[in-house]
Design an enzyme around this catalytic site. Structure first.
Site, PDB file in Angstrom:
ATOM      1  N   LYS A  11       0.800  -1.219   0.051  1.00 22.46           N
ATOM      2  CA  LYS A  11      -0.020  -0.015   0.008  1.00 22.46           C
ATOM      3  C   LYS A  11       0.786   1.179  -0.066  1.00 22.46           C
ATOM      4  O   LYS A  11       1.972   1.133  -0.441  1.00 22.46           O
ATOM      5  CB  LYS A  11      -0.927  -0.075   1.020  1.00 22.46           C
ATOM      6  CG  LYS A  11      -1.792  -1.439   1.263  1.00 22.46           C
ATOM      7  CD  LYS A  11      -2.915  -1.543   1.944  1.00 22.46           C
ATOM      8  CE  LYS A  11      -3.594  -2.661   1.948  1.00 22.46           C
ATOM      9  NZ  LYS A  11      -4.696  -2.754   2.853  1.00 22.46           N
ATOM     10  N   HIS A  95      -8.534  -3.154  -6.315  1.00 19.44           N
ATOM     11  CA  HIS A  95      -8.396  -3.189  -4.664  1.00 19.44           C
ATOM     12  C   HIS A  95      -9.623  -2.197  -4.238  1.00 19.44           C
ATOM     13  O   HIS A  95      -9.922  -1.027  -4.795  1.00 19.44           O
ATOM     14  CB  HIS A  95      -6.962  -2.798  -4.397  1.00 19.44           C
ATOM     15  CG  HIS A  95      -6.766  -2.997  -2.903  1.00 19.44           C
ATOM     16  ND1 HIS A  95      -7.335  -2.344  -1.833  1.00 19.44           N
ATOM     17  CD2 HIS A  95      -6.228  -4.051  -2.513  1.00 19.44           C
ATOM     18  CE1 HIS A  95      -7.146  -2.885  -0.746  1.00 19.44           C
ATOM     19  NE2 HIS A  95      -6.409  -3.825  -0.906  1.00 19.44           N
ATOM     20  N   GLU A 144     -11.252 -10.154  -1.660  1.00 21.90           N
ATOM     21  CA  GLU A 144     -10.921  -9.504  -0.463  1.00 21.90           C
ATOM     22  C   GLU A 144     -12.043  -8.672  -0.025  1.00 21.90           C
ATOM     23  O   GLU A 144     -12.321  -7.590  -0.120  1.00 21.90           O
ATOM     24  CB  GLU A 144      -9.943  -8.495  -0.878  1.00 21.90           C
ATOM     25  CG  GLU A 144      -8.554  -9.080  -1.106  1.00 21.90           C
ATOM     26  CD  GLU A 144      -7.290  -8.007  -0.990  1.00 21.90           C
ATOM     27  OE1 GLU A 144      -6.407  -8.454  -0.422  1.00 21.90           O
ATOM     28  OE2 GLU A 144      -7.237  -6.796  -1.231  1.00 21.90           O
ATOM     29  N   GLY A 150      -7.428  -5.129   6.780  1.00 20.37           N
ATOM     30  CA  GLY A 150      -6.926  -4.174   7.700  1.00 20.37           C
ATOM     31  C   GLY A 150      -7.437  -4.196   9.165  1.00 20.37           C
ATOM     32  O   GLY A 150      -7.111  -3.306   9.886  1.00 20.37           O
ATOM     33  N   SER A 180      -6.455  -9.716   6.421  1.00 20.59           N
ATOM     34  CA  SER A 180      -5.943  -9.905   7.661  1.00 20.59           C
ATOM     35  C   SER A 180      -5.296 -11.459   7.731  1.00 20.59           C
ATOM     36  O   SER A 180      -5.549 -12.217   8.595  1.00 20.59           O
ATOM     37  CB  SER A 180      -7.112  -9.933   8.766  1.00 20.59           C
ATOM     38  OG  SER A 180      -7.649  -8.695   9.024  1.00 20.59           O
TER      39      SER A 180
HETATM   40  P1  PGA Z   1      -4.561  -6.835   5.437  1.00 24.12           P
HETATM   41  O1  PGA Z   1      -4.673  -6.215   3.847  1.00 24.12           O
HETATM   42  O2  PGA Z   1      -3.494  -7.989   5.228  1.00 24.12           O
HETATM   43  O3  PGA Z   1      -3.655  -5.515   5.986  1.00 24.12           O
HETATM   44  O4  PGA Z   1      -5.900  -6.940   5.695  1.00 24.12           O
HETATM   45  C1  PGA Z   1      -5.169  -6.939   2.854  1.00 24.12           C
HETATM   46  C2  PGA Z   1      -4.874  -6.013   1.452  1.00 24.12           C
HETATM   47  O5  PGA Z   1      -5.827  -5.077   1.221  1.00 24.12           O
HETATM   48  O6  PGA Z   1      -4.525  -6.361   0.384  1.00 24.12           O
END
Ligand code: PGA
Length: 217
Positions: A11, A95, A144, A150, A180
């Site tokens: 990110k 995304h 996702e 997150g 996550s």
């Molecule tokens: P995360 O993000 O592992 O921090 O939940 C995953 C993503 O958004 O690709």
């Protein structure tokens, strides 16, 4: 044993010095595992990450986090597929953070997929559920769900598997789960028959944690 994809989505994180430190601290044994390890940094870091990986002989592939829907030209601030192709093999498209914060529509995403394919970049297309529109030409789909990104609150492996088997029935070749994913739960996802790998945000920022996740996958 299936060949797994482990995708790191950094990110909007890391400066150049932080990337150098990440590569330095990443145990070299990450190269010895039979995994397609793909790191997706910010555009500014694509070139350096590629060179750092070559110098350290790391078996990783590079991915971008986005691609312009347009060819080269008068599109201030955009980074196009021809430019990305110099450094990367993959590109994340669709995304949910881009859909939400940058109002990306299905039409824009379709153009981005077409642009990536024109320049032989492999799109990793993110969906938020079984009903998310997937443009033609996509082979790698990453599920996702919003609630899992997150939050420390992943979907269940069983539910991800159910989505995965439906996506595969539609003819898509590779199915990943993201949201996550961490050291404790990675195997519960990768051991599911329809899941070919994981997309990892937060837990990929630390090189030791990330390499342990790869080993545990
Ligand atoms: P995360 O993000 O592992 O921090 O939940 C995953 C993503 O958004 O690709």
């Amino acid at each position: 044993m299936k060949s797994l994809f482990i995708v790191a989505n950094w990110k909007s994180n890391k400066t150049l010095s932080e990337v150098k430190e990440w590569v330095e601290k990443l145990p070299v044994n990450v190269s010895s595992v039979d995994r397609e390890v793909i790191i997706c940094p910010s555009f500014t870091l694509l070139s350096d990450l590629k060179n750092l990986a070559i110098n350290k002989n790391l078996k990783i592939e590079i991915g971008a986090q986005d691609v312009s829907a347009f060819e080269q030209g008068q599109y201030t601030g955009e980074v196009n597929a021809a430019q990305i192709k110099d450094f990367a093999k993959y590109v994340l498209i669709g995304h949910s953070e881009r859909r939400k914060n940058f109002k990306e529509t299905n039409q824009t995403l379709e153009q981005k997929v077409a642009m990536a394919k024109n320049y032989n970049l492999v799109p990793i297309f993110c969906i938020q559920g079984n009903d998310t529109y997937i443009p033609s030409g996509v082979e790698v789909v990453a599920y996702e769900p919003f609630f899992a990104i997150g939050t420390g609150n992943p979907d269940t492996p069983e539910n991800a598997e159910e989505i995965g088997s439906m996506i595969k029935q539609k003819g898509f070749k590779t199915f990943l789960y993201g949201g996550s994913v961490n050291l404790e739960n990675v195997k519960t996802f990768t051991s599911m028959p329809s899941i070919d790998g994981v997309l990892i945000g937060k837990a990929s920022l630390d090189p030791l944690e990330f390499s342990k996740i790869i080993e545990s996958s």
